[in-house]
Enzyme design. Structure first.
Site, short mmCIF file in Angstrom:
data_model
loop_
_atom_site.label_atom_id
_atom_site.label_comp_id
_atom_site.label_asym_id
_atom_site.label_seq_id
_atom_site.Cartn_x
_atom_site.Cartn_y
_atom_site.Cartn_z
N HIS A 44 0.73 -1.08 -0.13
CA HIS A 44 0.12 0.08 0.07
C HIS A 44 0.66 1.11 -0.02
O HIS A 44 0.39 2.44 0.36
CB HIS A 44 -0.82 -0.02 1.34
CG HIS A 44 -1.78 -1.17 1.51
ND1 HIS A 44 -2.62 -1.62 0.27
CD2 HIS A 44 -1.92 -2.11 2.31
CE1 HIS A 44 -3.25 -2.70 0.75
NE2 HIS A 44 -2.60 -3.30 2.02
N HIS A 65 -6.94 -4.73 -1.59
CA HIS A 65 -6.17 -6.10 -1.45
C HIS A 65 -6.84 -7.26 -2.57
O HIS A 65 -6.75 -8.34 -2.38
CB HIS A 65 -6.52 -6.90 0.03
CG HIS A 65 -6.16 -6.04 1.27
ND1 HIS A 65 -7.14 -5.06 1.90
CD2 HIS A 65 -5.14 -5.71 1.67
CE1 HIS A 65 -6.56 -4.44 2.85
NE2 HIS A 65 -5.17 -4.91 2.76
N GLY A 105 6.18 6.27 -33.51
CA GLY A 105 4.76 6.05 -34.15
C GLY A 105 3.74 7.11 -34.07
O GLY A 105 2.53 6.90 -34.17
N GLY A 110 8.16 11.82 -41.81
CA GLY A 110 7.85 13.31 -41.82
C GLY A 110 8.12 13.83 -43.20
O GLY A 110 7.14 14.78 -43.50
#
Length: 633
Positions: free
Chosen positions: A82, A252, A462, A618
């Site tokens: 936790h 839990h 990507g 590009g």
């Protein structure tokens, strides 16, 4: 549809975490024992005033760091997994010590006894033990407490039960579970103890907080515990199907109260109703009226990105205002009480109640009090929260500058050829022709997004295709919504602004620099009188803009970048005056990048031989736009 599973709306706001779940089931520690001990040891490295009792898994304050050892000690504990709760809450102004169990398992009564008898100042006036309402925690801490009381120690237990996911009917005698509201109880009790309050007052205020506290969690899946089989992760895929989110999830791996398919606003609406709807007799544990003073805590289960969690905060605060008339006095955000790498969050709402202890000891003041605990993240000062900030002038000065007109009224020229830069052969194109030609280029760019994305997935990250498409769609929307002005500079400035706002990444920055430089170089040629933009003026501005771009990037033709398409286009346009020939040159430049070894950009460190298979994404995308532009002229 399984029992308890509901569909709410048609919007699929949640994507399946993973189809195979392999990533979620991967860990840096395969041995859970090693993971727990290493994590606890790490807490002392982050705060040198803390010590680690490895045998009993106790984190506690060094005696010399406690200025007033007679003050009440506050301890907490529970299973590991936790984090940062509870070990990272140890420090001045918060916990005196923490007892840790193994992952999702309570510490033993022996560990608790060791903490109470050996790891607290001998002079302490008493101890407040904060425990979450889970059977193992309550029993084991309870046994330790009774042993300490038998030895003459003054010990009080505060049980945190803030969960509303489990209603009264289902909770029965067990009651509500303890969730992230525990962090608030720990902080308030710790600050009160640090201020010198009695053990009775500390316990009373802790219980007051619990009585005014509600929490509910939601998650996209249960978590995978280090050391357990991968099959458990695969089973989770089948248990919580694609697109579903589970509401009322425990910390839990306990199942929630319902599974829903909804978007984020729909999810938050359900969660807030469980927390605040006074007509829900099964869950209306705390009556929080419109306009009540509250504190809002948004807790990360551990695996939700800060990007998404910040968006969750926005949605929660918006709905609290709109639907419940609540404006929290404090909004606290982060990971306080996690569940390993759970992809979810918990909403906790605390109604502020009077402690009856006077100035300096209100719940809000105790929350605001400083704490030297690495797990408590509330960096905004009380003065900042309480100050009333007036309205500011939201006028966009940059937008004002972008809309400054010029006397360059030549529109955009249909340039076919000008070997001597003569303006005599140049015909003006009206705004409708400019609009149709730009749309032709934009449509071609948008249609090739999948191809550009595929190329970039091979040699980059990507995102190039999506970025180009986003920019193209932004410009396309502008063309649809407004009349193209006859002022060419104004049109160019608007388009440059759209590129800045919609295209991110390296390509977006390069295009924005080039277009802004082009606008600046055209503006330099403005005069007091109405002037036609000649081919010579365009050619000069384009050349100067390439130079400006060179200040910010060393990219040149041959480096496998968009410059392999842009530079041939500009140079050919300057030398021939033919848009079609210039676009063809850009296309050839883009095609030449296939097989070209990258010198700049992400392709350099992606590695592999992908550059031999595809052109630079590009450069290819730019060439497609220019070809579409030329075809329409």
């Amino acid at each position: 549809m399984a029992s308890g599973e509901q569909r709410r709306g048609d919007s699929l706001g949640f994507v399946p975490p993973l189809t195979t779940f392999t990533a979620v089931a991967k860990h840096f520690f395969d041995d859970p024992t090693t993971a727990v001990l290493s994590a606890l040891r790490g807490v002392t490295l982050l705060n040198p005033s803390l010590l680690f009792d490895e045998k009993n898994k106790i984190i506690y304050r060094h005696p010399s760091s406690i200025a007033s050892p007679k003050n009440v000690s506050v301890i907490c504990g529970g299973g590991s997994g936790h984090e940062p709760g509870f070990s990272a809450f140890v420090g001045q102004g918060a916990l005196t010590a923490c007892v840790a169990g193994t992952i999702f398992a309570s510490p033993s009564a022996q560990q608790v006894r060791a903490c109470l008898s050996q790891r607290l100042p001998a002079e302490t006036e008493g101890v407040v033990v904060v425990v979450t309402n889970y059977t193992g925690d309550v029993l084991n801490f309870g046994m330790g407490i009774e042993k300490a009381r038998a030895m003459g120690k003054k010990v009080e237990m505060v049980v945190v039960a803030d969960d509303v996911g489990v209603g009264r009917a289902k909770g029965g005698k067990v009651g509500r579970r303890g969730l992230s509201g525990t962090a608030l109880v720990v902080k308030i009790c710790g600050a009160l103890a640090d201020a010198g309050a009695s053990v009775g007052d500390c316990a009373k205020v802790g219980r007051l907080v619990v009585d005014n506290l509600v929490s509910v969690g939601a998650s996209l899946s249960r978590v995978h515990v280090p050391g357990r089989s991968l099959q458990e992760a695969q089973d989770e895929v089948e248990r919580l199907g694609p697109g579903l989110v589970e509401i009322g999830m425990g910390i839990h791996n306990e199942p929630g109260c319902e599974k829903v398919k909804t978007d984020l606003p729909g999810l938050v609406k359900i969660m807030l109703a469980q927390l605040l709807d006074p007509n829900d007799k099964d869950r209306a544990y705390v009556q929080i009226e419109k306009g009540a003073d509250t504190v809002l805590l948004i807790n990360n289960f551990g695996g939700t990105s800060n990007l998404e969690l910040s968006g969750v905060v926005t949605e929660i605060v918006s709905q609290l205002d709109r639907d419940y008339g609540l404006h929290p006095r404090r909004v606290i955000f982060g990971t306080f009480f996690g569940s390993l790498n759970g992809p979810g969050f918990i909403i906790s709402v605390l109604k502020l109640a009077d402690t009856g202890l006077g100035s300096g000891k209100s719940i809000l003041e105790l929350l605001d009090a400083p704490a030297e605990a690495t797990g408590w993240a509330a960096s905004v000062k009380p003065e900042t929260w309480e100050k009333r900030y007036g309205q500011v002038d939201a006028t966009d000065e940059e937008e004002k500058n972008d809309t400054r007109t010029s006397n360059l009224k030549g529109k955009l020229l249909k340039i076919q050829r000008y070997p001597h830069f003569s303006t005599a052969d140049s015909g003006e194109v009206d705004p409708s022709v400019l609009k149709s030609s730009l749309k032709s280029g934009l449509d071609k760019l948008i249609s090739c997004e999948a191809e550009v994305t595929r190329y970039d997935s091979i040699v980059g990250d990507g995102d190039c295709g999506v970025g180009l498409k986003r920019g193209a769609e932004g410009i396309d929307q502008y063309l649809e919504e407004v009349d193209i002005p006859t002022d060419a500079l104004l049109s160019l400035t608007k388009i440059a602004g759209i590129v800045e706002a919609t295209m991110d990444g390296t390509s977006g920055a390069l295009y924005a620099i080039f277009l802004n430089a082009l606008a600046a170089n055209i503006r330099k040629q403005d005069s007091a009188n109405t002037t036609d933009l000649t081919p010579l003026m365009w050619a000069h501005a384009l050349g100067e803009s390439l130079k400006a771009l060179g200040v910010y990037t060393p990219a040149q033709p041959g480096d496998r970048t968009l410059m392999d398409a842009l530079v041939p286009f500009v140079e050919t346009l300057r030398s021939t005056g033919s848009t079609k020939q210039a676009a063809e040159a850009a296309k050839r430049g883009a095609e030449s990048t296939k097989g070209m070894k990258p010198s700049l950009g992400r392709s350099v460190y992606v590695g592999g031989k992908g550059h031999n298979e595809v052109p630079d994404p590009g450069a290819y995308g730019l060439s497609q736009f220019l070809m579409g532009l030329a075809e329409a002229l």
